[in-house]
Design a protein around this motif. Structure first.
Motif, PDB file in Angstrom:
ATOM      1  N   PHE A 172       7.731   1.233   5.919  1.00 17.49           N
ATOM      2  CA  PHE A 172       9.081   1.567   5.460  1.00 17.49           C
ATOM      3  C   PHE A 172       9.101   3.031   5.028  1.00 17.49           C
ATOM      4  CE2 PHE A 172       8.071  -2.821   4.540  1.00 17.49           C
ATOM      5  CZ  PHE A 172       9.156  -3.527   5.035  1.00 17.49           C
ATOM      6  N   THR A 173      10.266   3.621   5.100  1.00 20.21           N
ATOM      7  CA  THR A 173      10.409   5.030   4.703  1.00 20.21           C
ATOM      8  C   THR A 173      11.394   5.222   3.564  1.00 20.21           C
ATOM      9  OG1 THR A 173      12.096   5.348   6.421  1.00 20.21           O
ATOM     10  CG2 THR A 173       9.806   5.872   7.010  1.00 20.21           C
ATOM     11  N   VAL A 183       0.874  -1.177   0.000  1.00 19.08           N
ATOM     12  CA  VAL A 183       0.000   0.000   0.000  1.00 19.08           C
ATOM     13  C   VAL A 183       0.909   1.224   0.000  1.00 19.08           C
ATOM     14  CG1 VAL A 183      -1.822   1.253   1.209  1.00 19.08           C
ATOM     15  CG2 VAL A 183      -1.737  -1.249   1.321  1.00 19.08           C
ATOM     16  N   ARG A 184       0.682   2.143  -0.932  1.00 22.40           N
ATOM     17  CA  ARG A 184       1.548   3.318  -1.037  1.00 22.40           C
ATOM     18  C   ARG A 184       0.742   4.485  -1.602  1.00 22.40           C
ATOM     19  NH1 ARG A 184       4.799  -0.433  -5.139  1.00 22.40           N
ATOM     20  NH2 ARG A 184       3.090  -0.796  -6.565  1.00 22.40           N
ATOM     21  N   TRP A 226       5.971   3.671   2.451  1.00 24.30           N
ATOM     22  CA  TRP A 226       5.071   2.633   1.962  1.00 24.30           C
ATOM     23  C   TRP A 226       4.856   1.586   3.040  1.00 24.30           C
ATOM     24  CZ3 TRP A 226       7.336  -2.327   0.398  1.00 24.30           C
ATOM     25  CH2 TRP A 226       8.722  -2.359   0.523  1.00 24.30           C
ATOM     26  N   THR A 227       3.817   0.783   2.848  1.00 24.27           N
ATOM     27  CA  THR A 227       3.434  -0.211   3.853  1.00 24.27           C
ATOM     28  C   THR A 227       3.201  -1.550   3.180  1.00 24.27           C
ATOM     29  OG1 THR A 227       2.383   1.478   5.226  1.00 24.27           O
ATOM     30  CG2 THR A 227       1.744  -0.805   5.631  1.00 24.27           C
ATOM     31  N   LEU A 228       3.617  -2.601   3.862  1.00 20.74           N
ATOM     32  CA  LEU A 228       3.419  -3.965   3.381  1.00 20.74           C
ATOM     33  C   LEU A 228       2.503  -4.684   4.369  1.00 20.74           C
ATOM     34  CD1 LEU A 228       4.530  -5.660   0.995  1.00 20.74           C
ATOM     35  CD2 LEU A 228       6.218  -6.582   2.577  1.00 20.74           C
ATOM     36  N   THR A 282      14.948  -2.930   8.541  1.00 16.95           N
ATOM     37  CA  THR A 282      14.066  -2.959   9.702  1.00 16.95           C
ATOM     38  C   THR A 282      12.825  -2.128   9.413  1.00 16.95           C
ATOM     39  OG1 THR A 282      15.947  -3.211  11.209  1.00 16.95           O
ATOM     40  CG2 THR A 282      13.876  -2.458  12.165  1.00 16.95           C
ATOM     41  N   ALA A 283      11.672  -2.653   9.774  1.00 14.67           N
ATOM     42  CA  ALA A 283      10.399  -1.979   9.488  1.00 14.67           C
ATOM     43  C   ALA A 283       9.661  -1.690  10.786  1.00 14.67           C
ATOM     44  CB  ALA A 283       9.533  -2.845   8.580  1.00 14.67           C
ATOM     45  N   GLY A 284       8.872  -0.615  10.768  1.00 15.99           N
ATOM     46  CA  GLY A 284       7.925  -0.407  11.848  1.00 15.99           C
ATOM     47  C   GLY A 284       6.835  -1.459  11.756  1.00 15.99           C
TER      48      GLY A 284
END
Length: 440
Positions: free
Chosen positions: A272-273, A48-49, A222-224, A254-256
């Motif tokens: 992720f950034t 998702v972005r 973005w998000t996975l 490393t991801a949040g």
């Protein structure tokens, strides 16, 4: 004859000793070595972005300037529309695009590095190399097409219209209907690729006004999203950061992390950034969540046993008057206390207690604190996990601190004064050994 009797007794003794040795269960040794355990779980994630779809501003045959996945700036020319198909000078079938000396050298270095470091267990590296080479060749083809488009524009080719980007971003020449989707709208079916359809737009194909012609990814954030089993969701409920490896190119970052729970399923969101451009053409991405990655001393689970110890305040320890041996003073009921040597198996720095072997003391033994009249009765016990060290030919219990585990092994802390060291030998089956038993 007394000589025959003595010889017979000795013969029987030797025969019984040999028989016991042959039938006794042998203690197998295991050499402790440094190692690591990596626990990871594979998932396919849904990206998702921030994306926006750009529609055609007229009818015609479309041709693109920039290669897909490239970053473009606002007002940068992205595509053209023409009344009919355009003729381009394409390389003959099987003919490679002509590369510069620098590009050839860079591809040679990548190929050589791949050849030298290839591991059959990481076969996905083949696809990484393929993608790298394809990207270079596609870029050369795009440069050639762009040059020819520029020449047509300069020559004032009739009906050729040029359309620039309205914003900065990464340009993608396909749509799938998930552009503009928000995290709260993500469902399990989306993540599991139910009824997924992707529409790609090719060069020299006809489009109509208002139809999608490309999309722009306008943010590096973005998000996975991944679907989690209930057990994993509970395990990671308090986790804020998680280590991720991307299967496509073996990159690790490393991801949040956050978990969204519903009545029917759990979704984990990895944020992720950076690095969006590497996966801009993907909607689904194979990843591994690295949940544990510990290094230390690797020992088999079969070696580990539990043993009970007396817990004694550390200030009850002293040294013998005629030696440097550590021990305790035992109350004998007489005027003078008796010194007894005692091995310390573990010191708990938080509670100030030391662990002593109960086999070395009689029941209800009372200790005297040095230089005082305080006493302490041996009764409280606690269990320690440990293994039997057999370096000296007999079994010595050594305490361990477990860092992580796999199905067959533990990773335990190294550098502990009361624990193990690299290359120590321990009993492979700890349950078959007793303290101080001679093993060989």
């Amino acid at each position: 004859n007394i000589g025959v009797i003595i010889f017979g007794v000795i013969f029987i003794y030797l025969a019984v000793t040999v028989l016991i040795y042959l039938t006794d269960k042998k203690v197998s040794a295991y050499e402790v070595r440094e190692g690591s355990i990596l626990k990871d779980t594979a998932y396919t994630g849904f990206i998702v972005r921030q994306e926006e779809v750009v529609n055609a501003e007229g009818d015609g045959y479309i041709n693109y300037f920039a290669p897909e996945g490239a970053k473009v700036g606002a007002r940068t020319d992205v595509y053209t529309l023409s009344p009919g198909k355009l003729d381009f000078d394409e390389p003959d079938s099987g003919e490679a695009a002509e590369l510069t000396a620098e590009e050839q050298a860079a591809m040679l270095v990548k190929t050589q590095s791949f050849s030298e470091n290839f591991n059959e267990s990481q076969y996905s590296d083949v696809y990484t190399l393929k993608n790298n080479i394809s990207a270079v060749l596609e870029s050369k083809s795009s440069q050639s097409r762009q040059s020819q488009l520029d020449a047509m524009i300069s020559e004032g080719k009739e009906g050729l219209q040029v359309y620039p980007a309205s914003d900065d971003g990464i340009v993608i020449y396909s749509t799938d209907g998930y552009e503009g989707l928000e995290l709260k709208d993500v469902t399990k079916d989306m993540v599991e690729k139910k009824d997924y359809e992707r529409k790609s737009i090719k060069n020299n194909t006809k489009v109509r006004s208002g139809e999608p012609v490309y999309k722009l990814i306008t943010d590096d954030a973005w998000t996975l999203a991944v679907v989690l089993e209930d057990e994993t969701a509970q395990e990671l409920a308090e986790t804020k950061r998680v280590k991720v490896r991307f299967t496509k190119d073996n990159e690790t970052t490393t991801a949040g992390f956050a978990v969204y729970n519903t009545k029917d399923y759990n979704i984990g969101f990895l944020t992720f950034t950076s690095s969006m451009i590497r996966y801009a053409q993907e909607r689904y991405l194979d990843i591994e969540l690295i949940l544990e990655d510990e290094s230390g001393l690797k020992i088999p689970k079969s070696s580990v046993v539990k043993k009970k110890f007396y817990t004694v305040p550390e200030d009850y320890l002293t040294q013998g008057g005629n030696s440097r041996d550590t021990g305790v003073l035992i109350d004998t009921g007489r005027d003078n206390a008796e010194f007894q040597k005692a091995d310390v198996y573990y010191r708990d720095s938080e509670t100030g207690m030391v662990y002593l072997n109960p086999d070395a003391f009689e029941e209800d033994t009372v200790l005297i604190r040095p230089d005082s009249n305080d006493t302490y009765r041996l009764k409280d016990t606690k269990s320690l996990k440990g293994v039997y060290n057999i370096n000296k030919g007999y079994a010595i219990f050594k305490q361990i601190k477990i860092l992580c585990e796999s199905d067959e092994y533990y990773i335990v802390e190294s550098g502990n004064n009361y624990g193990l060291a690299n290359y120590d030998h321990i009993a492979l089956d700890g349950s078959s050994v007793r303290e101080n038993k001679v093993v060989f």
